[in-house]
Write a protein that holds these residues in place. Structure first.
Motif, short mmCIF file in Angstrom:
data_model
loop_
_atom_site.label_atom_id
_atom_site.label_comp_id
_atom_site.label_asym_id
_atom_site.label_seq_id
_atom_site.Cartn_x
_atom_site.Cartn_y
_atom_site.Cartn_z
N TYR A 130 1.28 -5.26 1.55
CA TYR A 130 0.13 -4.99 0.69
C TYR A 130 0.40 -5.57 -0.70
N ILE A 131 -0.66 -6.03 -1.37
CA ILE A 131 -0.47 -6.69 -2.65
C ILE A 131 0.10 -5.76 -3.72
N ASN A 132 -0.13 -4.45 -3.57
CA ASN A 132 0.43 -3.49 -4.53
C ASN A 132 0.28 -2.08 -3.95
N ALA A 133 0.78 -1.11 -4.71
CA ALA A 133 0.74 0.29 -4.24
C ALA A 133 -0.68 0.80 -4.08
N ASP A 134 -1.59 0.33 -4.92
CA ASP A 134 -3.00 0.75 -4.79
C ASP A 134 -3.60 0.30 -3.46
N ALA A 135 -3.27 -0.91 -3.04
CA ALA A 135 -3.78 -1.42 -1.76
C ALA A 135 -3.23 -0.59 -0.60
N LEU A 136 -1.97 -0.20 -0.69
CA LEU A 136 -1.39 0.66 0.35
C LEU A 136 -2.07 2.02 0.35
N GLU A 137 -2.33 2.55 -0.81
CA GLU A 137 -3.02 3.84 -0.91
C GLU A 137 -4.43 3.75 -0.32
N THR A 138 -5.12 2.65 -0.59
CA THR A 138 -6.44 2.44 -0.01
C THR A 138 -6.35 2.44 1.51
N HIS A 139 -5.33 1.78 2.05
CA HIS A 139 -5.13 1.76 3.50
C HIS A 139 -4.92 3.18 4.03
N ARG A 140 -4.07 3.91 3.38
CA ARG A 140 -3.75 5.26 3.84
C ARG A 140 -4.93 6.22 3.74
N ASN A 141 -5.89 5.89 2.91
CA ASN A 141 -7.09 6.71 2.77
C ASN A 141 -8.27 6.19 3.59
N SER A 142 -8.05 5.12 4.33
CA SER A 142 -9.13 4.53 5.13
C SER A 142 -9.48 5.43 6.31
N GLU A 143 -10.71 5.32 6.75
CA GLU A 143 -11.16 6.12 7.89
C GLU A 143 -10.37 5.80 9.15
N HIS A 144 -10.09 4.51 9.38
CA HIS A 144 -9.37 4.17 10.62
C HIS A 144 -7.93 4.68 10.59
N PHE A 145 -7.29 4.70 9.43
CA PHE A 145 -5.93 5.25 9.36
C PHE A 145 -5.96 6.76 9.63
#
Length: 99
Positions: free
Chosen positions: A60-75
């Motif tokens: 992920y480009i940064n920690a915010d992008a990882l956090e977005t992933h972890r908060n995604s509906e599919h995750f």
């Protein structure tokens, strides 16, 4: 890739008889994850020593992008609600690139 890039190494031990289900679910997660803004890659591997050991390698480009992933509906809906219950063990390591 810069110093803010975050990498995820996840090692999962899948319960006996649940591998096909996990792989099918993770195919969808991988497809959706690679479409996320900020995702660099999402790769799923299988151990040569243990068929039921799955290794995820994500960037992920940064920690915010990882956090977005972890908060995604599919995750949330697939990984947390469905896949995790099919695992014997789950280890996740967050990493930064040194060189």
């Amino acid at each position: 890739m810069d110093q803010n890039t975050v990498f995820v190494h996840a090692k999962w031990q899948v319960k006996e008889g649940k591998l096909d289900t996990v792989l099918q679910l993770m195919k969808e997660v991988g497809e959706r994850s690679t479409q996320e803004e900020g995702n660099l890659f999402y790769k799923l591997h299988q151990s040569q020593e243990s068929q039921n050991m799955i290794i995820l390698y994500e960037g992920y480009i940064n920690a915010d992008a990882l956090e977005t992933h972890r908060n995604s509906e599919h995750f949330k809906n697939i990984v947390l609600e469905q896949v995790v219950q099919l695992l014997e063990n789950r280890e996740v390591i967050l990493m930064n690139r040194l060189f």
